[in-house]
Write a protein that holds these residues in place. Sequence first.
Motif, short mmCIF file in Angstrom:
data_model
loop_
_atom_site.label_atom_id
_atom_site.label_comp_id
_atom_site.label_asym_id
_atom_site.label_seq_id
_atom_site.Cartn_x
_atom_site.Cartn_y
_atom_site.Cartn_z
N PHE A 285 -18.29 1.90 9.66
CA PHE A 285 -17.61 2.18 10.92
C PHE A 285 -18.67 2.41 11.99
CE2 PHE A 285 -14.08 3.01 8.14
CZ PHE A 285 -12.95 2.80 8.91
N MET A 286 -18.48 1.80 13.14
CA MET A 286 -19.41 1.92 14.26
C MET A 286 -18.71 2.56 15.45
SD MET A 286 -20.75 -1.99 13.74
CE MET A 286 -19.08 -2.51 13.34
N ASN A 287 -19.40 3.40 16.17
CA ASN A 287 -18.83 4.05 17.34
C ASN A 287 -18.79 3.04 18.49
OD1 ASN A 287 -18.19 5.62 19.59
ND2 ASN A 287 -19.27 7.42 18.78
N LEU A 288 -17.61 2.52 18.74
CA LEU A 288 -17.46 1.43 19.72
C LEU A 288 -17.54 1.91 21.16
CD1 LEU A 288 -14.49 -0.47 18.02
CD2 LEU A 288 -16.93 -0.54 17.46
N GLN A 289 -17.62 3.21 21.35
CA GLN A 289 -17.59 3.77 22.70
C GLN A 289 -18.97 3.92 23.32
OE1 GLN A 289 -14.44 4.16 23.97
NE2 GLN A 289 -13.99 3.23 21.97
N HIS A 433 -17.48 4.79 5.29
CA HIS A 433 -16.24 5.51 5.01
C HIS A 433 -15.30 4.61 4.23
CE1 HIS A 433 -12.73 8.11 5.84
NE2 HIS A 433 -13.61 9.03 6.25
N TRP A 434 -14.28 5.19 3.69
CA TRP A 434 -13.25 4.43 2.99
C TRP A 434 -12.13 4.05 3.95
CZ3 TRP A 434 -14.69 9.45 2.29
CH2 TRP A 434 -13.81 10.44 2.74
N LEU A 435 -11.14 3.29 3.45
CA LEU A 435 -9.99 2.87 4.24
C LEU A 435 -8.72 3.50 3.70
CD1 LEU A 435 -10.68 -0.98 4.43
CD2 LEU A 435 -11.29 0.74 6.15
N GLU A 436 -7.71 3.58 4.52
CA GLU A 436 -6.36 3.89 4.07
C GLU A 436 -5.88 2.69 3.25
OE1 GLU A 436 -2.43 6.05 4.57
OE2 GLU A 436 -4.56 6.52 4.36
N ASP A 437 -5.56 2.90 1.99
CA ASP A 437 -5.15 1.80 1.12
C ASP A 437 -3.63 1.77 1.03
OD1 ASP A 437 -4.72 -0.13 -0.75
OD2 ASP A 437 -5.80 0.86 -2.38
N THR A 438 -3.02 0.78 1.68
CA THR A 438 -1.56 0.64 1.66
C THR A 438 -1.12 -0.46 0.71
OG1 THR A 438 -1.62 -0.92 3.52
CG2 THR A 438 -1.40 1.44 4.04
N GLY A 439 -2.07 -1.10 0.02
CA GLY A 439 -1.71 -2.17 -0.89
C GLY A 439 -1.46 -3.49 -0.19
N ASN A 440 -1.75 -3.56 1.09
CA ASN A 440 -1.60 -4.80 1.87
C ASN A 440 -2.59 -4.74 3.03
OD1 ASN A 440 -0.21 -3.05 3.78
ND2 ASN A 440 1.60 -3.31 2.49
N ALA A 441 -2.58 -5.80 3.85
CA ALA A 441 -3.58 -5.92 4.92
C ALA A 441 -3.48 -4.80 5.95
CB ALA A 441 -3.44 -7.27 5.61
N TYR A 445 -6.42 -2.77 8.74
CA TYR A 445 -6.31 -2.90 10.19
C TYR A 445 -5.85 -1.61 10.87
CZ TYR A 445 -7.03 -7.75 8.98
OH TYR A 445 -7.55 -8.92 8.49
N THR A 446 -5.00 -0.84 10.22
CA THR A 446 -4.65 0.45 10.82
C THR A 446 -5.85 1.39 10.77
OG1 THR A 446 -3.03 2.25 10.87
CG2 THR A 446 -3.71 1.51 8.70
N SER A 447 -6.64 1.31 9.69
CA SER A 447 -7.79 2.20 9.54
C SER A 447 -8.86 1.95 10.59
CB SER A 447 -8.42 2.04 8.15
OG SER A 447 -7.54 2.45 7.14
N THR A 448 -8.97 0.70 11.06
CA THR A 448 -10.07 0.33 11.93
C THR A 448 -9.67 0.07 13.38
OG1 THR A 448 -9.80 -2.00 11.28
CG2 THR A 448 -11.38 -0.67 10.03
N TRP A 453 -4.23 7.17 14.92
CA TRP A 453 -4.98 8.10 14.11
C TRP A 453 -5.75 9.13 14.94
CZ3 TRP A 453 -3.81 8.22 9.18
CH2 TRP A 453 -3.37 7.07 8.55
N ILE A 454 -5.79 8.95 16.25
CA ILE A 454 -6.54 9.86 17.11
C ILE A 454 -5.58 10.83 17.79
CG2 ILE A 454 -8.16 10.03 19.03
CD1 ILE A 454 -8.92 7.08 18.30
N VAL A 455 -5.63 12.06 17.40
CA VAL A 455 -4.73 13.09 17.91
C VAL A 455 -5.55 14.25 18.45
CG1 VAL A 455 -2.84 14.67 17.35
CG2 VAL A 455 -2.96 12.42 16.22
N ASP A 456 -5.28 14.63 19.70
CA ASP A 456 -6.03 15.71 20.34
C ASP A 456 -7.54 15.48 20.27
OD1 ASP A 456 -3.65 17.05 20.93
OD2 ASP A 456 -3.66 18.15 19.04
N GLY A 457 -7.93 14.21 20.45
CA GLY A 457 -9.34 13.87 20.50
C GLY A 457 -10.04 13.77 19.17
N LYS A 458 -9.29 13.98 18.07
CA LYS A 458 -9.90 13.93 16.74
C LYS A 458 -9.31 12.77 15.94
CE LYS A 458 -11.29 18.76 16.40
NZ LYS A 458 -11.28 19.99 15.56
N ALA A 459 -10.18 12.04 15.26
CA ALA A 459 -9.77 10.85 14.54
C ALA A 459 -9.66 11.13 13.04
CB ALA A 459 -10.77 9.72 14.77
N ALA A 460 -8.54 10.66 12.44
CA ALA A 460 -8.38 10.70 10.99
C ALA A 460 -8.77 9.36 10.37
CB ALA A 460 -6.95 11.06 10.61
N PHE A 461 -8.64 8.29 11.14
CA PHE A 461 -9.17 6.96 10.87
C PHE A 461 -9.46 6.34 12.23
CE2 PHE A 461 -7.26 7.25 6.56
CZ PHE A 461 -8.34 6.80 5.81
#
Length: 552
Positions: A285-289, A433-441, A445-448, A453-461
């Motif tokens: 994961f890279m900080n895109l900002q 880091h790992w990804l959220e594994d939903t058993g499909n694509a 894509y949700t993980s990245t 996933w960003i709530v109150d300035g904090k990221a869970a993915f």
Amino acid sequence: MRLKTSLAAVGLAAALVLTGCAGGTSETPDPAGSGAALTIAKPDGAITTESNNPYLGDSSASKYGYGKVLFESLALVNPTGDLGTTPWLAEEVTWNEDYTQLTAKARAGVTWSDGEEFTADDIAFSFNQVLDGKLNDTNALDLKSVAVDGDTVTIDFNSSKFTQQARVLHFQIVPEHIWADIADPNTDPLTGEGQAVGTGPYVLDNWSTESVTLTANPDYWGGELAVPKLNYVSYGDNAALTTALVSGEADWAQAFIPQIESSYLSADEKNQFLVSPTAGAGTLFMNLQTKPFNDPALRQALAWTIDRQAYVDIAREGASEPIWNVTGLGSVLEGEIIDEYQGVDYSVDVDKAKGVLEDAGYTWENDKLIDPDGEAVSFSISVPAGWSDWNTEQALLAEELDEALGIEVKVDQPDWGGWDAARQEGTFQAIIHWLEDTGNAYGLYTSTMDPKWIVDGKAAFNFGRFDDPKVTEALNTYANAASEDDRLAAGEVLQKAFAEQVPAIPLGAHPLLGEFNTRNYVGWPSEDDPYASADPTQPGIVKILTELTPAE
């Protein structure tokens, strides 16, 4: 014995209907080859307090993993192989077209381990505990209603469960005649006389701080079990666990063992190790900002430089498989890759990477990469100290990128707390880091790329904080589509965005690991027959235990 899987699609966009029934072999297991207990080991240290509650993540049943063989679920979703679903306590499970409704037919002929009959009412009761607010909704089931009609239960959800099918189907079913009297299922340890009652293949026999013993359920609906006894033991660390496996003191475990060939496999030809790739992946994961990763050209160049095979061979010591496709999808999800990207893979191509950078205005000075602003390109990559495989990958990345592109990579190994704070707050430059594994694509894509996933300035993915309204819309469509055509169209948007913008770089499939031996039993999952992973902490353990037969 083998429990068969059947999958039927109804219509083009089709509701998913799954049926299954138990069948037995014609021969009774040979007593001469049976009778040996299996000892299942974990490296988590002493577990001092008994709690047999399957819904509590910190209960001994969850930590040891024995709750999986006491309490069963409606179906088993294979996290590897064909990602298939095997009906279990339900003879049949059917999803509607948008996955907001599940219909489950209770399996006939099942009894609880205390002799009481299992019925559809037990299924409804288990889910109603969540719906009524008595049991915390830790699985985010988001239930709307539960109804029973004869032997059939219909469960409605407030949102689509397409990407959460495993969470729903793996929800453990408990007996109403016991649990109706439990005041608080969120805290009750379930240690009272006659409380640890399930439908599973094994029943609790003895609990101590040294080990937990379970014996085969003589009335198990799935038929006679070859293994008469399971012993669950927790060792102090991976080294102690490895010693136990090599000596034969332990038979089955899930652990990353360094130098596994010399330290475990070579000790006995019957020692086995199965690496089962899943839809998840170890990912950069890279900080895109912030610089340097706010430039897609640099990210693209890294993708053409990083050696995924080295990650697998050196960092993971073979316990993974590389992910090269530009969509970021690995082998278990290759069926979802759109035609445009089939076979379109990255490779270690330094000339290609340098061409991308030159076209974007990068230059070199004294073998150091200089960005269009005239600054030398450098960044730090952070992984907690002690995460040996990813710590090794940090060193590999630093060497690869310096040698190939002239990028200085600083290796940062903080304690877990500092690393966790940085990944949430976005104060890192790069992390693995790992990804959220939903058993499909969707998991990748949700993980990245998903801002949810960003709530109150904090990221869970989505630690890089990627944000594109078209991608967000496609993610929502993929997760909630009422037709397969809509989901495919959304997937095309996601794959193109990932390939073109490179928001993250998957390195290798996140595997489920299993160490076991074939001294007393055969029928284990394998690369040729990946009907489950060999990880004894996964729900599929019940399927494995019904497949095992005595070794000759």
